[in-house]
Scaffold this motif. Structure first.
Motif, mmCIF file in Angstrom:
data_model
loop_
_atom_site.group_PDB
_atom_site.id
_atom_site.type_symbol
_atom_site.label_atom_id
_atom_site.label_comp_id
_atom_site.label_asym_id
_atom_site.label_seq_id
_atom_site.Cartn_x
_atom_site.Cartn_y
_atom_site.Cartn_z
ATOM 1 N N SER A 157 -1.614 3.689 -10.268
ATOM 2 C CA SER A 157 -2.950 3.280 -10.126
ATOM 3 C C SER A 157 -3.147 2.533 -8.886
ATOM 4 N N LEU A 158 -4.530 2.733 -8.307
ATOM 5 C CA LEU A 158 -4.699 1.843 -7.218
ATOM 6 C C LEU A 158 -4.607 0.409 -7.130
ATOM 7 N N TYR A 162 0.626 -1.342 -0.082
ATOM 8 C CA TYR A 162 -0.084 0.067 0.218
ATOM 9 C C TYR A 162 0.960 1.393 0.132
ATOM 10 N N VAL A 169 -14.537 2.014 -4.783
ATOM 11 C CA VAL A 169 -13.223 2.318 -5.452
ATOM 12 C C VAL A 169 -13.433 1.538 -6.812
ATOM 13 N N LEU A 189 -2.077 7.425 0.194
ATOM 14 C CA LEU A 189 -3.104 7.137 -0.665
ATOM 15 C C LEU A 189 -4.433 6.547 0.211
ATOM 16 N N SER A 190 -4.007 5.730 1.384
ATOM 17 C CA SER A 190 -4.872 5.098 2.093
ATOM 18 C C SER A 190 -5.532 6.039 3.038
ATOM 19 N N THR A 249 -5.240 -1.860 -2.054
ATOM 20 C CA THR A 249 -5.941 -0.648 -1.647
ATOM 21 C C THR A 249 -7.442 -1.066 -1.282
ATOM 22 N N TYR A 254 -1.217 10.689 -9.516
ATOM 23 C CA TYR A 254 -0.190 9.691 -9.459
ATOM 24 C C TYR A 254 1.228 9.961 -9.625
#
Length: 278
Positions: A195-196, A43, A77, A47-48, A201, A188
């Motif tokens: 990307s996630l 992760y 998401v 972002l989290s 994630t 990003y």
């Protein structure tokens, strides 16, 4: 030798010092439980945290209203877009004087485009949020950010691009009900991933929502249009012990379970919806 002395805007400071506000922008590995399974998850902490900040705002609204409002929180998401929607009262639409710019702006605009703007500053607060930074910081770290909030027949929409550099505000009448919806696409170029989908994630968000469902049974959480149904401690323990049995104990302010493990001591805990794992 001349020093490179600079005065940064709030946006610039968040983008240049992401770690101060949201955590590391690098891809990291962490050993932890994910939906009851002990695993190594990949992760990006920042972002989290961006996702968590928006979810926490909805939970704070539920807490403030004793769960009369924001008792339904939907999170998705998909295709790189994060969206959080609640049925709260909506952000009040009065004008706030911004001392930094010397102008009046609508409160939703302040909430989503100004750091240090909010209501969760008191030491005796009961909400999760604390510093009035999260939503704006999430905006500043996004290539696209859209906030919508509606109440009293009126909806305010704040559309932002390029980390809040481009802000467009619109107001529409004739809207029924109340609530708030925020969607964003991370920028990003500021992170170590593209990307996630390159991370864990999605499973980490589902894991947190499952734990939040346990912490706040008064709220109906859903993830990617699927209702989170784990709202009983014994059922929750099954995620961790499978076919085994756990010892479950409950009191007014504390609930916990203990189960055997074949590969060492493992712990996971939440206090008021905040993960306090060691």
């Amino acid at each position: 030798m001349a020093e490179n002395f600079r005065i940064l805007t709030a946006r610039q400071h968040v983008r240049e010092r992401i770690g101060m506000y949201m955590g590391s922008s690098s891809k990291e590995e962490i050993e932890r439980f994910v939906m009851g399974e002990w695993k190594t998850a990949e992760y990006v902490p920042a972002l989290s945290k961006m996702i968590d900040e928006i979810i926490d705002n909805s939970i704070d609204e539920a807490i403030r209203t004793k769960f009369k409002f924001a008792n339904k929180i939907d999170v998705s998401v998909k295709n790189g877009v994060v969206e959080v929607t609640d049925n709260g009262r909506g952000i009040p639409q009065d004008e706030i004087f911004d001392e930094t710019s010397g102008e009046k702006i609508l409160r939703p605009v302040a909430a989503w485009t100004r750091v240090n703007a909010g209501t969760s500053f008191d030491n005796d607060r009961v909400t999760i949020g604390t510093n009035g930074v999260g939503s704006a910081a999430t905006n500043f770290l996004s290539s696209k950010f859209v906030g919508r909030t509606w109440q009293n027949g009126k909806r305010v929409e704040v559309r932002c691009k390029d980390g809040g550099e481009d802000v467009n505000v619109s107001v529409k009448d004739g809207i029924e009900g109340s609530g708030t919806a925020v969607s964003f696409v991370p920028d990003y170029s500021l992170f170590e991933v593209d990307s996630l989908d390159q991370l864990d994630t999605i499973s980490l968000v589902e894991d947190r929502l499952t734990s939040l469902q346990m912490a706040f049974p008064e709220i109906a959480f859903s993830f990617n249009r699927k209702r989170i149904k784990v709202n009983d401690l014994k059922k929750y323990s099954k995620l961790f012990v499978g076919e085994g049995e756990a010892i479950v104990e409950k009191s007014e302010n504390l609930s916990f379970f203990v189960a055997s493990s074949e590969d060492g001591f493992r712990t996971n805990s939440f206090v008021n919806g905040v993960n306090t794992r060691m």
